[in-house]
Design a protein around this motif. Structure first.
Motif, mmCIF file in Angstrom:
data_model
loop_
_atom_site.group_PDB
_atom_site.id
_atom_site.type_symbol
_atom_site.label_atom_id
_atom_site.label_comp_id
_atom_site.label_asym_id
_atom_site.label_seq_id
_atom_site.Cartn_x
_atom_site.Cartn_y
_atom_site.Cartn_z
ATOM 1 N N THR A 1 0.830 -1.205 0.000
ATOM 2 C CA THR A 1 0.000 0.000 0.000
ATOM 3 C C THR A 1 0.863 1.252 0.000
ATOM 4 O O THR A 1 0.578 2.227 -0.716
ATOM 5 C CB THR A 1 -0.924 0.007 1.223
ATOM 6 N N TYR A 2 1.932 1.255 0.762
ATOM 7 C CA TYR A 2 2.764 2.450 0.873
ATOM 8 C C TYR A 2 3.579 2.691 -0.396
ATOM 9 O O TYR A 2 3.764 3.848 -0.804
ATOM 10 C CB TYR A 2 3.662 2.351 2.105
ATOM 11 N N TYR A 3 4.046 1.651 -1.060
ATOM 12 C CA TYR A 3 4.709 1.836 -2.352
ATOM 13 C C TYR A 3 3.717 2.351 -3.398
ATOM 14 O O TYR A 3 4.046 3.242 -4.197
ATOM 15 C CB TYR A 3 5.326 0.523 -2.842
ATOM 16 N N ARG A 4 2.512 1.770 -3.424
ATOM 17 C CA ARG A 4 1.506 2.230 -4.386
ATOM 18 C C ARG A 4 1.189 3.702 -4.147
ATOM 19 O O ARG A 4 1.070 4.491 -5.095
ATOM 20 C CB ARG A 4 0.225 1.400 -4.253
ATOM 21 N N THR A 5 1.074 4.081 -2.892
ATOM 22 C CA THR A 5 0.764 5.469 -2.559
ATOM 23 C C THR A 5 1.924 6.384 -2.913
ATOM 24 O O THR A 5 1.720 7.514 -3.390
ATOM 25 C CB THR A 5 0.422 5.575 -1.063
ATOM 26 N N ALA A 6 3.150 5.928 -2.719
ATOM 27 C CA ALA A 6 4.329 6.729 -3.075
ATOM 28 C C ALA A 6 4.343 7.045 -4.565
ATOM 29 O O ALA A 6 4.677 8.157 -4.990
ATOM 30 C CB ALA A 6 5.603 5.985 -2.685
ATOM 31 N N GLU A 7 3.980 6.073 -5.376
ATOM 32 C CA GLU A 7 4.008 6.230 -6.836
ATOM 33 C C GLU A 7 2.971 7.218 -7.334
ATOM 34 O O GLU A 7 3.113 7.811 -8.416
ATOM 35 C CB GLU A 7 3.762 4.857 -7.489
ATOM 36 N N PHE A 8 1.936 7.445 -6.566
ATOM 37 C CA PHE A 8 0.700 8.034 -7.071
ATOM 38 C C PHE A 8 0.895 9.365 -7.789
ATOM 39 O O PHE A 8 0.348 9.572 -8.878
ATOM 40 C CB PHE A 8 -0.303 8.206 -5.927
ATOM 41 N N PHE A 9 1.635 10.305 -7.212
ATOM 42 C CA PHE A 9 1.738 11.646 -7.787
ATOM 43 C C PHE A 9 2.953 11.821 -8.701
ATOM 44 O O PHE A 9 3.203 12.937 -9.172
ATOM 45 C CB PHE A 9 1.761 12.700 -6.673
ATOM 46 N N LEU A 10 3.713 10.766 -8.948
ATOM 47 C CA LEU A 10 4.827 10.876 -9.884
ATOM 48 C C LEU A 10 4.313 11.082 -11.306
ATOM 49 O O LEU A 10 3.277 10.532 -11.687
ATOM 50 C CB LEU A 10 5.681 9.612 -9.838
ATOM 51 N N ASP A 11 5.063 11.837 -12.105
ATOM 52 C CA ASP A 11 4.712 11.974 -13.507
ATOM 53 C C ASP A 11 4.800 10.607 -14.184
ATOM 54 O O ASP A 11 5.640 9.779 -13.813
ATOM 55 C CB ASP A 11 5.665 12.947 -14.203
ATOM 56 N N PRO A 12 3.955 10.359 -15.170
ATOM 57 C CA PRO A 12 3.983 9.055 -15.832
ATOM 58 C C PRO A 12 5.345 8.656 -16.383
ATOM 59 O O PRO A 12 5.679 7.476 -16.419
ATOM 60 C CB PRO A 12 2.958 9.227 -16.962
ATOM 61 N N ASP A 13 6.155 9.639 -16.815
ATOM 62 C CA ASP A 13 7.461 9.314 -17.385
ATOM 63 C C ASP A 13 8.594 9.451 -16.375
ATOM 64 O O ASP A 13 9.773 9.380 -16.747
ATOM 65 C CB ASP A 13 7.745 10.187 -18.608
ATOM 66 N N ASP A 14 8.274 9.620 -15.102
ATOM 67 C CA ASP A 14 9.300 9.703 -14.066
ATOM 68 C C ASP A 14 10.009 8.352 -13.958
ATOM 69 O O ASP A 14 9.364 7.300 -13.840
ATOM 70 C CB ASP A 14 8.657 10.065 -12.721
ATOM 71 N N GLU A 15 11.333 8.360 -14.007
ATOM 72 C CA GLU A 15 12.096 7.104 -14.007
ATOM 73 C C GLU A 15 11.931 6.319 -12.704
ATOM 74 O O GLU A 15 12.234 5.127 -12.647
ATOM 75 C CB GLU A 15 13.575 7.391 -14.254
ATOM 76 N N ARG A 16 11.449 6.972 -11.656
ATOM 77 C CA ARG A 16 11.231 6.270 -10.387
ATOM 78 C C ARG A 16 9.926 5.485 -10.386
ATOM 79 O O ARG A 16 9.711 4.638 -9.513
ATOM 80 C CB ARG A 16 11.231 7.270 -9.230
ATOM 81 N N ARG A 17 9.067 5.769 -11.330
ATOM 82 C CA ARG A 17 7.751 5.142 -11.303
ATOM 83 C C ARG A 17 7.807 3.632 -11.542
ATOM 84 O O ARG A 17 7.193 2.871 -10.775
ATOM 85 C CB ARG A 17 6.818 5.822 -12.305
ATOM 86 N N PRO A 18 8.468 3.129 -12.575
ATOM 87 C CA PRO A 18 8.481 1.669 -12.787
ATOM 88 C C PRO A 18 9.022 0.872 -11.599
ATOM 89 O O PRO A 18 8.383 -0.111 -11.186
ATOM 90 C CB PRO A 18 9.342 1.510 -14.044
ATOM 91 N N PRO A 19 10.171 1.236 -11.012
ATOM 92 C CA PRO A 19 10.643 0.417 -9.890
ATOM 93 C C PRO A 19 9.749 0.511 -8.656
ATOM 94 O O PRO A 19 9.627 -0.477 -7.911
ATOM 95 C CB PRO A 19 12.052 0.960 -9.607
ATOM 96 N N THR A 20 9.135 1.659 -8.439
ATOM 97 C CA THR A 20 8.235 1.785 -7.285
ATOM 98 C C THR A 20 6.995 0.933 -7.494
ATOM 99 O O THR A 20 6.526 0.242 -6.574
ATOM 100 C CB THR A 20 7.847 3.256 -7.067
#
Length: 416
Positions: free
Chosen positions: A82-101
């Protein structure tokens, strides 16, 4: 129901994460400790602090697993999800941190199922030259097998949900305890199909659900005459849309209702929204860009819309939203339909639920959750126990009855 932030988006996402305490997917103290470190509207801090909490909880899960404390580990893995999913939420779609999160959210969820020994099978459904991922949960029979045909609930997510999140939002543990088999899957515009295959949303979801039902009809664990759809949030459009065009759906739950996406989005300022339909595209786009710069809520909504719908501009979004309407097709829904709504839903007004029930006709009933019940926000995230009990009580009665005799729900606002 305000929890912590002035920003509607930040505050609702906090409540959304906190809601999963109901099914061991979060803890109130961990949620509150996390948001207390986040400045209101600071999306970068949001990512950093939720990631920090997720990492700490995942580490605790690993430590518990190392010494054989599997249940402790399973619970912690699910909270970390839940906390990883929530962390990802406001990242831009092309943010490089999004896939690993995203990948950490998915892997910790699966690790939690394994540690808790939850009966689950990862499944795929054929779809237009590729496949859609999902999970099949089947309660065991008395002899330890799981072959008895079960009434089956297919849960559909919405605009930003993941199949893994639906385990908590749709209360899969409660469904299993009541004898239902449950399918969670992701379609175009959602989860892995969007992130990994670039599949964007489409309005005709009967072509997405249809292949899922084709596969389920072949499964001995599934009673193919008792398959229900539960559509969450934007899934409150997808599920009824599928039910309108596929007669195999025995019952449908709109959790919450979302039968006309453009009108829901226009509710705050209907006159302005109508005027913008006739404004030049350049003006619509300039106004939207201004909103994105000045509001984290508007910025996230527009960025996620571009990603999910595969569009570039606000003017395109206006036209796209109008494609997602059941106004002309709701009467085609002939299965029992439960329409859920909340008095304080900040995405879609209660009045549209009344309209939808009227459009569907006598096979539809509604349940409006009140502020005093703590369940009046979107998808009842303030009181998931009440929401899921309502859903599974109704489905139990409805799937045991004829298709023409929907179950009842207790709703003091309607007398149903």
């Amino acid at each position: 129901m305000r929890v912590h932030f002035r920003s509607t988006a930040f505050d609702y996402q906090t409540l959304r994460a906190m809601a999963y305490t109901t099914f061991d997917g979060a803890e109130v103290g961990e949620v509150l400790a996390t948001v207390d470190r986040i400045p209101d509207g600071d999306a970068e801090s949001w990512y950093e602090e939720w990631s920090r909490t997720a990492t700490l909880v995942e580490r605790a899960a690993d430590d518990a697993l190392d010494v054989g404390r599997s249940r402790t580990a399973g619970h912690a893995f699910h909270r970390a999800h839940t906390y990883y999913r929530t962390a990802e939420f406001f990242l831009d779609p092309d943010d490089e941190r999004r896939p690993p999160t995203y990948e950490r959210s998915r892997e910790t969820f699966r690790a939690g199922l394994n540690a808790l020994d939850v009966p689950v099978e990862r499944v795929t459904f054929p779809y237009e030259g590729t496949t859609l991922p999902g999970y099949l949960f089947v309660p065991s029979d008395g002899d330890g097998s799981a072959t008895t045909p079960r009434p089956t609930v297919v849960c559909l997510g919405g605009f930003d949900s993941l199949a893994e999140e639906l385990y908590f939002l749709c209360g899969v543990p409660e469904a299993l305890a009541r004898g239902f088999a449950v399918v969670l899957f992701e379609g175009p515009g959602q989860g892995a199909p969007l992130r990994e295959d670039g599949l964007t949303a489409r309005p005709d979801w009967e072509h997405v659900v249809g292949p899922v039902l084709d596969e389920l009809e072949r499964r001995e664990e599934v009673d193919d005459e008792r398959i229900a759809l539960v559509g969450v949030s934007f899934g409150g459009y997808y599920a009824p849309r599928a039910a309108a065009f596929d007669g195999r759906v025995a019952a449908c739950v709109a959790f919450d209702h979302m039968h006309d996406l453009w009108r829901a989005s226009a509710d705050d300022a209907p006159r302005l929204a109508r005027a913008m339909l006739y404004a030049p595209d350049a003006l619509v786009n300039r106004l939207a860009a201004l909103g994105e710069r000045t509001s984290v809520d508007a910025g996230w909504l527009m960025a996620n819309s571009r990603w999910v719908f595969g569009i570039d501009t606000a003017a395109e979004l206006q036209r796209t939203l109008r494609e997602y309407s059941l106004t002309a097709d709701a009467r085609r829904i002939d299965c029992p339909t439960l329409v859920l709504a909340g008095e304080d839903d900040h995405f879609v007004p209660v009045g549209l639920a009344d309209e939808f029930v009227e459009l569907v006709g006598e096979t539809a009933v509604r349940r409006v959750f009140r502020t005093e019940e703590g369940a009046a926000e979107h998808c009842q995230v303030g009181n998931l126990t009440l929401a899921t009990d309502t859903i599974y009580d109704w489905l139990t009665e409805t799937l045991a009855a004829s298709r023409s005799s929907p179950g009842t729900v207790s709703d003091s606002t309607t007398g149903v």
